[in-house]
Scaffold this motif. Structure first.
Motif, PDB file in Angstrom:
ATOM      1  N   PHE A 159       5.478  -8.770  -3.091  1.00 12.48           N
ATOM      2  CA  PHE A 159       4.691  -8.454  -2.078  1.00 12.48           C
ATOM      3  C   PHE A 159       5.551  -8.453  -0.502  1.00 12.48           C
ATOM      4  N   PRO A 160       5.149  -7.917   0.538  1.00 14.61           N
ATOM      5  CA  PRO A 160       5.576  -8.261   1.925  1.00 14.61           C
ATOM      6  C   PRO A 160       5.033  -9.523   2.404  1.00 14.61           C
ATOM      7  N   PRO A 184       1.053  -1.163   0.115  1.00 15.40           N
ATOM      8  CA  PRO A 184       0.014  -0.072  -0.017  1.00 15.40           C
ATOM      9  C   PRO A 184       0.941   1.275  -0.119  1.00 15.40           C
ATOM     10  N   GLU A 185       2.083   1.262   0.465  1.00 17.43           N
ATOM     11  CA  GLU A 185       2.939   2.495   0.381  1.00 17.43           C
ATOM     12  C   GLU A 185       3.875   2.622  -0.749  1.00 17.43           C
ATOM     13  N   PRO A 186       3.753   3.743  -1.775  1.00 16.96           N
ATOM     14  CA  PRO A 186       4.642   3.737  -2.809  1.00 16.96           C
ATOM     15  C   PRO A 186       6.039   4.002  -2.589  1.00 16.96           C
ATOM     16  N   LEU A 187       6.280   4.504  -1.340  1.00 21.94           N
ATOM     17  CA  LEU A 187       7.733   4.723  -0.899  1.00 21.94           C
ATOM     18  C   LEU A 187       8.422   3.592  -0.076  1.00 21.94           C
ATOM     19  N   SER A 188       7.636   2.615   0.002  1.00 22.43           N
ATOM     20  CA  SER A 188       8.099   1.284   0.928  1.00 22.43           C
ATOM     21  C   SER A 188       9.304   0.805   0.152  1.00 22.43           C
ATOM     22  N   PHE A 189      10.211  -0.011   1.032  1.00 28.15           N
ATOM     23  CA  PHE A 189      11.249  -0.939   0.552  1.00 28.15           C
ATOM     24  C   PHE A 189      10.631  -1.790  -0.642  1.00 28.15           C
ATOM     25  N   SER A 190       9.346  -2.357  -0.055  1.00 25.72           N
ATOM     26  CA  SER A 190       9.057  -3.373  -0.984  1.00 25.72           C
ATOM     27  C   SER A 190       8.562  -2.851  -2.359  1.00 25.72           C
ATOM     28  N   THR A 191       8.256  -1.620  -2.518  1.00 24.75           N
ATOM     29  CA  THR A 191       8.006  -1.132  -3.784  1.00 24.75           C
ATOM     30  C   THR A 191       9.361  -0.680  -4.403  1.00 24.75           C
ATOM     31  N   ASP A 227      -0.145  -2.862 -10.082  1.00 18.52           N
ATOM     32  CA  ASP A 227       0.120  -2.667  -9.078  1.00 18.52           C
ATOM     33  C   ASP A 227      -1.274  -2.481  -8.172  1.00 18.52           C
ATOM     34  N   LEU A 228      -1.674  -3.621  -7.708  1.00 12.31           N
ATOM     35  CA  LEU A 228      -2.957  -3.848  -7.081  1.00 12.31           C
ATOM     36  C   LEU A 228      -3.469  -2.737  -6.254  1.00 12.31           C
ATOM     37  N   TYR A 229      -2.745  -2.126  -5.267  1.00 10.33           N
ATOM     38  CA  TYR A 229      -3.304  -1.290  -4.497  1.00 10.33           C
ATOM     39  C   TYR A 229      -3.477   0.193  -5.099  1.00 10.33           C
ATOM     40  N   ALA A 230      -2.466   0.420  -5.989  1.00  7.46           N
ATOM     41  CA  ALA A 230      -2.401   1.692  -6.944  1.00  7.46           C
ATOM     42  C   ALA A 230      -3.813   1.510  -7.854  1.00  7.46           C
TER      43      ALA A 230
END
Length: 229
Positions: A103-104, A17-24, A45-48
């Motif tokens: 994913f995380p 859910p976070e565009p600035l995450s390490f996962s992204t 990008d499923l959340y986006a």
């Protein structure tokens, strides 16, 4: 091992859910490594995209009696009434030579939105069942799939004797029960352990390692078959 006469396609399905995450950031790193290896890269990008993960009766043509989701998936494929977004995602899935699930690791599994994507897009009658079989006889046989994910725990905690136990135990239901079930050959996962506890320098090094790991897998897939002796 496949050989390609045109550029192969990789489909990355990302769930954070976070565009600035390490996962992204890890997903973008993997995408760039695949492009450098000669792949066309398609990203969902499923959340986006505000993907709706729930498989529901209202997504299908009216039916009398009990709702049987897989039976309705088969009917929708045969009659051409599959939900338009699901049809688009299914077409992109079928067109891809490599599927990457990004994913995380939440609760030792996929985030709900990604599991819901599998529920809705791994359509019975489209990728297995109906005129398709299972495993080596399923629609995605001959293609590859890979998990790209992060964890909260350390690498040591996911080893035999560690706090959580072997990582392979947690991945079996995804590798065997989802990916191999529909025909994929599953590649070794690319995992970053505990990025939330890393320094900025360590995270940068971890992203470099992700790019190298994904690049090696992509290069192996594109290598020509050895000639007979």
């Amino acid at each position: 091992m496949p050989t390609f006469t045109t550029a192969p396609t990789a489909l990355i399905v990302h769930a954070h859910p976070e565009p600035l995450s390490f996962s992204t950031a890890q997903m973008h790193t993997a995408a760039e490594a695949l492009r450098e290896a000669g792949y066309r890269v398609d990203v969902l990008d499923l959340y986006a995209d505000a993907w709706t993960p729930v498989l529901a009766r209202a997504q299908f043509a009216p039916v009398e009696g009990p709702f049987k989701p897989q039976a309705e998936q088969v009917r929708a494929v045969e009659e051409g009434t599959l939900d338009a977004t699901v049809r688009d995602h299914l077409d992109r899935l079928l067109a891809a030579d490599l599927l990457v699930l990004s994913f995380p690791l939440w609760w030792f599994s996929l985030p709900a939105v990604l599991k819901g994507w599998v529920d809705r897009v791994f359509v019975m009658g489209g990728v297995f069942g109906g005129r398709h079989g299972l495993f080596a006889d399923a629609a995605l046989a001959g293609k590859r799939a890979m998990l790209l994910f992060t964890t909260g725990g350390s690498a040591e905690s996911f080893r035999p004797g560690g706090a959580f136990g072997p990582m392979e135990d947690f991945l079996f239901h995804i590798h065997r029960g989802m990916l191999e079930f529909v025909g994929y050959r599953v590649l070794d996962p690319v995992i970053t352990y505990g990025p939330a506890r890393m320094t900025e320098r360590e995270r940068a090094a971890a992203l470099d390692a992700v790019g190298e790991a994904v690049g090696r897998r992509a290069a192996d897939l594109r290598a020509p078959l050895p000639r007979p002796a």
